[in-house]
Design an enzyme around this catalytic site. Structure first.
Site, short mmCIF file in Angstrom:
data_model
loop_
_atom_site.label_atom_id
_atom_site.label_comp_id
_atom_site.label_asym_id
_atom_site.label_seq_id
_atom_site.Cartn_x
_atom_site.Cartn_y
_atom_site.Cartn_z
N ASP A 1 0.84 -1.20 0.00
CA ASP A 1 0.00 0.00 0.00
C ASP A 1 0.87 1.26 0.00
O ASP A 1 2.01 1.23 0.48
CB ASP A 1 -0.87 0.08 1.27
CG ASP A 1 -1.80 -1.10 1.38
OD1 ASP A 1 -2.14 -1.68 0.34
OD2 ASP A 1 -2.18 -1.42 2.52
N1 URA Z 1 -1.27 -5.97 3.82
C1 URA Z 1 -1.71 -4.70 3.87
O1 URA Z 1 -2.71 -4.41 4.51
N2 URA Z 1 -1.00 -3.76 3.22
C2 URA Z 1 0.12 -4.02 2.53
O2 URA Z 1 0.71 -3.11 1.95
C3 URA Z 1 0.55 -5.34 2.47
C4 URA Z 1 -0.17 -6.29 3.12
#
Ligand code: URA
Length: 254
Positions: free
Chosen positions: A114
């Site tokens: 993310d």
């Molecule tokens: N899980 C999440 O919530 N975000 C990420 O970036 C990777 C795994």
């Protein structure tokens, strides 16, 4: 040459004219002319439309001469927070590939972190390798460190381990370990190890037990760690590491 469905096509599909141009054979416009003139073949078949996309595993020929695919490169990157896990961003936000200005190859991330998540991200131009690692059957373990709001009970962590119902189905077994807690601030640091790669999975798993994630970092991907790297740093994977990752992904899980 894929038709736009499934996980494979998001990884390294490129327009045919762009691939030809990137290989230095012709400008993008000239490449379009070559396609329209029926001089380009993909996997042995003449392609005359301009919308066709190909991946690095497709065999492209221009006037009978094979278009050489790029030398494969593999990087381990410590993604900072506030960077998008894609090649470029329409909103003008910083993208992971902005950290590799000297790399001529068209690299892209293996999976996603993310925008607000930091940590270990692999980048490559090897579509087959990326697909292999991202395929659910590879079950590559990823270790995340989450700072969460609130302090979960042992039972709640156990429920994450057993698998928890999310809107896209129950999660696979995981491991959860409380690393530290701050009663005064009402927060905890949890290490969560999962082998699935669903969208925002870690955040959604903690939300499902009532603890929003305040900070998230991916600490480990298979046997690879961030050891020796600072946020924003990258290093090339060794040939041995690439081989090990391939072997790990191909190991049949029971
Ligand atoms: N899980 C999440 O919530 N975000 C990420 O970036 C990777 C795994």
């Amino acid at each position: 040459m894929k038709n736009g469905k499934g996980f494979i096509e998001v990884i390294d599909m490129e327009r045919l004219q762009k691939v030809i141009a990137h290989a230095g054979i012709a400008s993008r416009r000239k490449a379009e002319e070559l396609i329209l003139a029926g001089k380009v073949m993909v996997n042995g078949k003449v392609v005359k439309e301009l919308g066709v996309k190909v991946s690095s595993s497709d065999r492209v020929e221009v006037e009978g001469i094979p278009v050489e695919s790029e030398v494969p490169v593999y990087f381990l990157f410590y993604k900072p927070r506030g960077v998008i896990s894609s090649v470029k961003d329409e909103k003008g936000r910083k993208a992971v590939t902005d950290y590799f200005p000297e790399i001529e190859q068209r690299i892209y991330p293996v999976g996603r972190l993310d925008y607000d998540t930091s940590g270990l991200l692999l980048l490559t131009n090897d579509g087959e390798f990326a697909n292999l690692l991202m395929h659910p059957s590879s079950e590559i373990e990823k270790v995340y460190i989450a700072k969460i709001k609130g302090i979960p009970t042992r039972e709640q962590l156990r429920s994450l381990e057993k698998g928890i119902q999310l809107e896209d189905g129950k999660t696979a077994p995981a491991r959860a370990k409380m690393l530290s807690l701050d009663k005064r601030k009402g927060s905890a640091i949890i290490e969560l190890t999962i082998h699935e790669g669903r969208n925002r999975q870690v955040r959604r798993m903690f939300e499902a037990i009532g603890y929003p994630v305040m900070k998230l970092r991916r600490e480990q991907y298979a046997f690879l760690t961030l050891h020796g790297l600072k946020s924003g740093d990258a290093r090339e994977l060794t040939t041995h590491e690439v081989k090990q990752l391939r072997a790990l992904a191909l190991t049949k899980k029971s």
